[in-house]
Design a protein around this motif. Structure first.
Motif, PDB file in Angstrom:
ATOM      1  N   LEU A 183      36.142  37.994  35.008  1.00 28.42           N
ATOM      2  CA  LEU A 183      36.607  38.148  36.387  1.00 28.42           C
ATOM      3  C   LEU A 183      37.098  36.820  36.959  1.00 28.42           C
ATOM      4  N   ILE A 184      36.309  35.770  36.768  1.00 29.43           N
ATOM      5  CA  ILE A 184      36.692  34.464  37.309  1.00 29.43           C
ATOM      6  C   ILE A 184      37.944  33.936  36.616  1.00 29.43           C
ATOM      7  N   SER A 185      38.010  34.098  35.298  1.00 28.00           N
ATOM      8  CA  SER A 185      39.187  33.625  34.559  1.00 28.00           C
ATOM      9  C   SER A 185      40.443  34.376  34.990  1.00 28.00           C
ATOM     10  N   GLY A 186      40.310  35.694  35.151  1.00 30.80           N
ATOM     11  CA  GLY A 186      41.462  36.478  35.588  1.00 30.80           C
ATOM     12  C   GLY A 186      41.939  36.078  36.968  1.00 30.80           C
ATOM     13  N   PHE A 187      40.985  35.837  37.875  1.00 32.82           N
ATOM     14  CA  PHE A 187      41.374  35.453  39.232  1.00 32.82           C
ATOM     15  C   PHE A 187      42.015  34.066  39.243  1.00 32.82           C
ATOM     16  N   LEU A 188      41.450  33.131  38.480  1.00 35.41           N
ATOM     17  CA  LEU A 188      42.045  31.791  38.413  1.00 35.41           C
ATOM     18  C   LEU A 188      43.431  31.838  37.773  1.00 35.41           C
ATOM     19  N   GLY A 189      43.588  32.702  36.760  1.00 37.05           N
ATOM     20  CA  GLY A 189      44.910  32.855  36.155  1.00 37.05           C
ATOM     21  C   GLY A 189      45.923  33.402  37.141  1.00 37.05           C
ATOM     22  N   LEU A 190      45.484  34.359  37.967  1.00 35.41           N
ATOM     23  CA  LEU A 190      46.375  34.905  38.992  1.00 35.41           C
ATOM     24  C   LEU A 190      46.757  33.834  40.004  1.00 35.41           C
ATOM     25  N   LEU A 191      45.785  33.018  40.414  1.00 32.22           N
ATOM     26  CA  LEU A 191      46.085  31.933  41.347  1.00 32.22           C
ATOM     27  C   LEU A 191      47.055  30.928  40.731  1.00 32.22           C
ATOM     28  N   PHE A 192      46.909  30.677  39.429  1.00 29.70           N
ATOM     29  CA  PHE A 192      47.818  29.743  38.755  1.00 29.70           C
ATOM     30  C   PHE A 192      49.250  30.276  38.767  1.00 29.70           C
ATOM     31  N   LEU A 193      49.403  31.571  38.463  1.00 37.99           N
ATOM     32  CA  LEU A 193      50.746  32.160  38.469  1.00 37.99           C
ATOM     33  C   LEU A 193      51.351  32.136  39.868  1.00 37.99           C
ATOM     34  N   ILE A 194      50.521  32.440  40.876  1.00 40.13           N
ATOM     35  CA  ILE A 194      51.024  32.410  42.249  1.00 40.13           C
ATOM     36  C   ILE A 194      51.413  30.988  42.637  1.00 40.13           C
ATOM     37  N   GLY A 195      50.573  30.017  42.253  1.00 37.53           N
ATOM     38  CA  GLY A 195      50.894  28.626  42.551  1.00 37.53           C
ATOM     39  C   GLY A 195      52.173  28.170  41.874  1.00 37.53           C
ATOM     40  N   LYS A 196      52.394  28.661  40.658  1.00 29.48           N
ATOM     41  CA  LYS A 196      53.625  28.310  39.947  1.00 29.48           C
ATOM     42  C   LYS A 196      54.841  28.879  40.663  1.00 29.48           C
ATOM     43  N   LYS A 197      54.701  30.109  41.165  1.00 33.21           N
ATOM     44  CA  LYS A 197      55.798  30.707  41.929  1.00 33.21           C
ATOM     45  C   LYS A 197      56.034  29.937  43.225  1.00 33.21           C
ATOM     46  N   LEU A 198      54.933  29.555  43.884  1.00 39.64           N
ATOM     47  CA  LEU A 198      55.073  28.857  45.155  1.00 39.64           C
ATOM     48  C   LEU A 198      55.687  27.475  44.983  1.00 39.64           C
ATOM     49  N   SER A 199      55.455  26.843  43.826  1.00 40.90           N
ATOM     50  CA  SER A 199      55.968  25.485  43.623  1.00 40.90           C
ATOM     51  C   SER A 199      57.492  25.439  43.607  1.00 40.90           C
ATOM     52  N   VAL A 200      58.127  26.527  43.173  1.00 36.76           N
ATOM     53  CA  VAL A 200      59.597  26.556  43.129  1.00 36.76           C
ATOM     54  C   VAL A 200      60.175  27.431  44.232  1.00 36.76           C
ATOM     55  N   MET A 201      59.300  27.996  45.061  1.00 40.84           N
ATOM     56  CA  MET A 201      59.793  28.857  46.133  1.00 40.84           C
ATOM     57  C   MET A 201      60.593  28.019  47.125  1.00 40.84           C
ATOM     58  N   GLY A 202      61.700  28.553  47.561  1.00 40.97           N
ATOM     59  CA  GLY A 202      62.620  27.793  48.387  1.00 40.97           C
ATOM     60  C   GLY A 202      63.717  27.170  47.558  1.00 40.97           C
ATOM     61  N   GLU A 203      63.473  27.034  46.239  1.00 40.16           N
ATOM     62  CA  GLU A 203      64.482  26.513  45.329  1.00 40.16           C
ATOM     63  C   GLU A 203      64.993  27.613  44.400  1.00 40.16           C
ATOM     64  N   GLU A 204      64.079  28.446  43.925  1.00 39.06           N
ATOM     65  CA  GLU A 204      64.454  29.543  43.038  1.00 39.06           C
ATOM     66  C   GLU A 204      63.725  30.810  43.463  1.00 39.06           C
ATOM     67  N   TYR A 205      64.401  31.939  43.313  1.00 37.14           N
ATOM     68  CA  TYR A 205      63.818  33.246  43.603  1.00 37.14           C
ATOM     69  C   TYR A 205      64.161  34.181  42.444  1.00 37.14           C
ATOM     70  N   ASP A 206      63.303  35.165  42.206  1.00 36.56           N
ATOM     71  CA  ASP A 206      63.613  36.164  41.189  1.00 36.56           C
ATOM     72  C   ASP A 206      63.472  37.557  41.797  1.00 36.56           C
ATOM     73  N   ASP A 207      63.906  38.553  41.039  1.00 35.28           N
ATOM     74  CA  ASP A 207      63.901  39.921  41.560  1.00 35.28           C
ATOM     75  C   ASP A 207      62.494  40.427  41.837  1.00 35.28           C
ATOM     76  N   PHE A 208      61.497  39.908  41.124  1.00 36.00           N
ATOM     77  CA  PHE A 208      60.116  40.320  41.388  1.00 36.00           C
ATOM     78  C   PHE A 208      59.713  39.959  42.816  1.00 36.00           C
ATOM     79  N   LEU A 209      60.090  38.767  43.260  1.00 35.94           N
ATOM     80  CA  LEU A 209      59.770  38.362  44.629  1.00 35.94           C
ATOM     81  C   LEU A 209      60.475  39.252  45.641  1.00 35.94           C
ATOM     82  N   PHE A 210      61.681  39.688  45.316  1.00 36.52           N
ATOM     83  CA  PHE A 210      62.421  40.543  46.244  1.00 36.52           C
ATOM     84  C   PHE A 210      61.774  41.919  46.396  1.00 36.52           C
ATOM     85  N   ARG A 211      60.946  42.332  45.429  1.00 35.46           N
ATOM     86  CA  ARG A 211      60.337  43.667  45.474  1.00 35.46           C
ATOM     87  C   ARG A 211      58.942  43.676  46.080  1.00 35.46           C
ATOM     88  N   ILE A 212      58.396  42.522  46.421  1.00 35.93           N
ATOM     89  CA  ILE A 212      57.050  42.471  46.987  1.00 35.93           C
ATOM     90  C   ILE A 212      57.055  43.071  48.385  1.00 35.93           C
TER      91      ILE A 212
END
Length: 406
Positions: A183-212
């Protein structure tokens, strides 16, 4: 090895504020007709950051060796994007380097503002979810087992409510180290993916973000604002439409907007109209399509792009305000509801145990007598009855005297 020589052999990425400061200094040098190499040599003395100083000295040496400013800056793609280099190249060729660098600063400031607004809208819900996850894990691991133990030692057998059964089952599951680790590993992995998306947000967007849900329109409008502002700046500085579409497509990330821009570039290269190929694919809003079509006919497409960029920026501000004002209170209410359910699941069984403990004992029932009540007239035994019947059979006229007879 000097700092400038070392800088040529390793990547250097300036912070946004450092890049903006460098652009302002370059624009000032161009306005004062100061040789860029001389100005950079002076600037290197005042720079405190080692990376910044190494980059400035390296560019200054390249200029002394005869390279152009765009070619010298192109050695650091981590800091200078192809869009910036193309704009600077256009500024050098037209003699408007100072104006173009000022526009680059304004463009960078606008992009940082939009990125900040988008991150503001996204980060707060993520923080609340992280806090809720930590609380739930702590409650299931440390608090719920205590309640389960108290119910076990009470000695009363009670029927647990469904919500309590579910809570105690999850608590028993979390007590397993493997499950807890997953559970903890899965949640930390999810936070890592979200953080990776946030780091380039404003510079790059993908279709997944458009569907949220709820956030998709915000991301899409931010991407469209970037497209219109970038195209406006490039066209204003003399960059061709084909090159403008190519450079702009490289700034928005891999999504349907990039695909549409590449299709437009191919159409323009083949002699087609830019605005007439905008429609289709449901990529650009209808308002944007007809405005650009009318503007291209009148030859004021840069002005139309400027108006559209302003409109999209206003919409992004409005969307982030709505999300912040509505989503944040809704999430707080949801968190409070989850916490309330967990406490109800623990305390309801305790109230049942308390009622069972202090309930009065049932009243004692009188025991039934095992000896039958004796009759006032004793029953004749079977032997006496048999003797009487035999006597009557021998002498039918003999009659037993009745009570009161003579």
């Amino acid at each position: 090895m000097t700092d400038s020589t070392e800088a040529r052999t390793r990547p250097i990425r300036l912070r946004p504020d450092e890049l903006q400061f460098l652009n302002r200094q370059l624009a000032s040098m161009a306005r004062l007709n100061m040789p860029i190499a001389k100005g950079l040599r002076i600037l290197a003395r005042d720079v405190q950051s080692e990376d910044f100083k190494a980059l400035v000295q390296s560019v200054q040496q390249d200029l002394d060796e005869g390279l152009s400013l765009p070619d010298a800056l192109a050695k650091y793609p981590e800091t200078f994007s192809s869009l910036q280099l193309e704009v600077i190249k256009a500024g050098e060729s037209t003699g408007n380097l100072s104006v173009i660098l000022d526009e680059l600063n304004a463009h960078s400031a606008a992009m940082r503002k939009i990125k900040s607004r988008v991150l503001e809208a996204v980060t707060y819900p993520i923080v609340l979810l992280a806090v809720l996850f930590v609380f739930v894990i702590f409650f299931l691991k440390a608090v719920a087992p205590q309640f389960r133990t108290m119910l076990g030692v009470s000695g009363h057998k009670i029927e647990l409510p469904a919500i309590s059964k579910a809570l105690f089952a999850m608590s028993a599951l979390v007590e397993n180290p493997i499950v807890l680790g997953l559970l903890i590993s899965g949640f930390l992995g999810l936070l890592f993916l979200i953080g990776k998306k946030l780091s380039v947000m404003g510079e790059e967007y993908d279709d997944f973000l458009f569907r949220i849900w709820l956030f998709g329109p915000l991301f899409e409008r931010a991407a469209l604002m970037k497209v219109t502002r970038t195209m406006r700046d490039l066209l204003n500085n003399g960059v061709s439409m084909v090159e403008t579409l190519r450079l702009t497509a490289n700034t928005v990330g891999k999504n349907r907007i990039q695909e549409k821009l590449n299709q437009l570039r191919s159409a323009v290269e083949e002699g087609g109209s830019f605005s007439k190929n905008l429609a289709g694919g449901e990529v650009f809003p209808d308002t944007m399509v007809w405005k650009l079509q009318m503007a291209e006919e009148k030859g004021i497409i840069e002005q139309a792009l400027d108006e559209l960029a302003t409109e999209f920026e206003v919409k992004v501000d409005e969307q982030t305000t709505i999300i912040t004002k509505i989503l944040a209170p809704a999430m707080l209410i949801g968190m409070a509801f989850v916490v309330l359910l967990m406490f109800i699941a623990c305390f309801v069984p305790l109230t049942q145990v308390q009622k069972a403990t202090f309930a009065p004992p049932p009243a004692a029932q009188p025991k039934a007598s095992s000896t039958p009540k004796s009759s006032s007239t004793p029953k004749k035994t079977s032997r006496e009855s048999a003797g009487k019947e035999q006597k009557q059979a021998q002498d039918p006229e003999a009659v037993e005297p009745q009570d009161g007879g003579f």
